[in-house]
Design a protein around this motif. Sequence first.
Motif, mmCIF file in Angstrom:
data_model
loop_
_atom_site.group_PDB
_atom_site.id
_atom_site.type_symbol
_atom_site.label_atom_id
_atom_site.label_comp_id
_atom_site.label_asym_id
_atom_site.label_seq_id
_atom_site.Cartn_x
_atom_site.Cartn_y
_atom_site.Cartn_z
ATOM 1 N N ASN A 132 0.831 -1.205 0.000
ATOM 2 C CA ASN A 132 0.000 0.000 0.000
ATOM 3 C C ASN A 132 0.866 1.257 0.000
ATOM 4 O O ASN A 132 0.535 2.261 -0.652
ATOM 5 N N LYS A 133 1.993 1.198 0.714
ATOM 6 C CA LYS A 133 2.900 2.336 0.745
ATOM 7 C C LYS A 133 3.478 2.593 -0.641
ATOM 8 O O LYS A 133 3.575 3.748 -1.087
ATOM 9 N N ARG A 134 3.849 1.520 -1.334
ATOM 10 C CA ARG A 134 4.391 1.678 -2.686
ATOM 11 C C ARG A 134 3.344 2.201 -3.658
ATOM 12 O O ARG A 134 3.657 2.982 -4.566
ATOM 13 N N VAL A 135 2.093 1.778 -3.477
ATOM 14 C CA VAL A 135 1.007 2.301 -4.304
ATOM 15 C C VAL A 135 0.903 3.807 -4.134
ATOM 16 O O VAL A 135 0.795 4.565 -5.110
ATOM 17 N N LYS A 136 0.932 4.271 -2.901
ATOM 18 C CA LYS A 136 0.832 5.704 -2.626
ATOM 19 C C LYS A 136 2.026 6.454 -3.210
ATOM 20 O O LYS A 136 1.876 7.541 -3.794
ATOM 21 N N GLN A 137 3.215 5.878 -3.071
ATOM 22 C CA GLN A 137 4.407 6.541 -3.598
ATOM 23 C C GLN A 137 4.354 6.642 -5.120
ATOM 24 O O GLN A 137 4.703 7.680 -5.696
ATOM 25 N N ALA A 138 3.928 5.549 -5.754
ATOM 26 C CA ALA A 138 3.819 5.558 -7.218
ATOM 27 C C ALA A 138 2.786 6.582 -7.668
ATOM 28 O O ALA A 138 3.010 7.328 -8.639
ATOM 29 N N ALA A 139 1.651 6.620 -6.986
ATOM 30 C CA ALA A 139 0.588 7.557 -7.347
ATOM 31 C C ALA A 139 1.055 8.997 -7.192
ATOM 32 O O ALA A 139 0.791 9.852 -8.056
ATOM 33 N N GLU A 140 1.751 9.286 -6.109
ATOM 34 C CA GLU A 140 2.241 10.644 -5.888
ATOM 35 C C GLU A 140 3.261 11.036 -6.948
ATOM 36 O O GLU A 140 3.244 12.162 -7.462
ATOM 37 N N GLU A 141 4.146 10.095 -7.294
ATOM 38 C CA GLU A 141 5.156 10.404 -8.305
ATOM 39 C C GLU A 141 4.503 10.689 -9.652
ATOM 40 O O GLU A 141 4.860 11.654 -10.339
ATOM 41 N N TYR A 142 3.541 9.844 -10.055
ATOM 42 C CA TYR A 142 2.896 10.066 -11.352
ATOM 43 C C TYR A 142 2.069 11.345 -11.334
ATOM 44 O O TYR A 142 2.145 12.157 -12.263
ATOM 45 N N PHE A 143 1.282 11.550 -10.281
ATOM 46 C CA PHE A 143 0.413 12.724 -10.219
ATOM 47 C C PHE A 143 1.247 14.003 -10.232
ATOM 48 O O PHE A 143 0.894 14.984 -10.910
#
Length: 364
Positions: A132-143
């Motif tokens: 879940n942490k990696r999902v959030k990090q990936a989402a923040e990086e893309y956004f």
Amino acid sequence: MERREKIGRPRKKGRFSCPELLLGCVFFLLSVLTACGDEDGGAKVIFTTGLGKDEVFRIGGSICTEPEMVVYLTNTQNQYENVYGSEVWNVSRDGVTLEENVKDTVLAKMAQIKTMYLLAQDRGVALEDGENKRVKQAAEEYFDSLTEREKELMGVKLSTIEQLYKEYALADKVYHYIIQDVNPEISDDEARTITVQHILLRIPAEDGQAESEEQKRAAYEKALEIRRMAVEDGEDFLDLASRYSEDSVITYSFGKGEMDPVFEEAAFSLETDEVSQVIETKAGYHIIKCISTFDREQTDMNKLTIVEERRREVFGQEYDAFVVTLARQLNTELWDSIKLLHDEEVTTADFFDIYAKYFPDKTV
């Protein structure tokens, strides 16, 4: 009249061929929203009814919104343009534009992910805290990589990207969960690759005339003579192939199940440097010389490929059984209205690359 749209398995041979850019659909894209009712025990398809204004489709309890669809479409679009240029959208074949083909592919991909997300919930598969942490990090990086113009035109929020990555990660995880115990033993013989050279003399097309049979006999006699030159006179086989073969390819490396059955059976029965009898396939008369009966490196690679194919078969059985239990709805009016974003300021193309950065062992 009802319009039936395809959210399902793409054909093996698509109308356009850009496989390196087509989202990497690996397996079993569901054939949903194209069913004709529940004659075979599947759920009925309902069109438009009950969908919100920004909901493209619904599968079971999972909804695909317009912003989610546009994220996938826009990234795929820009992947194409980065390689082929913006003029690529002028391409059409058999009355179907490349844009329509890409939309079909992305719709199938989104349906696959949404269904696998539901399958994960059904099997009790969930993301762990680290995932879940990696999902959030990936989402923040893309956004954060998006310009204000891109965010506006795609209609996305950070929560949109986070949900997409979460579903993507769960789709991967449920696949590995289902196939985790599938580890078949693959023998060297089943996986081995052989290398051969061959000489082909094509058989004249049958037209019912006596001269065709005569030409066929002549081709066969010529093949026998070439084989005699190779076996009895000891002439160099490669030189003979260069002089007489009517196939542009002389050397083939292949495993079982990859060639014409007659050709394959004859080739696999040969020892190294052995020359076959004249054999007949639909292509014509062949003389085959075995160059190598076994390649350890290639055989080991083939074993990995065969194992993965077996795993996909196992997953596909569970996936297909699950799909038919789901109700499916498509908002055809909204889907038809969605177009690619032809805007110079919209260049985002790394949605999938960023996911792969945080989840390098991705499957879907």
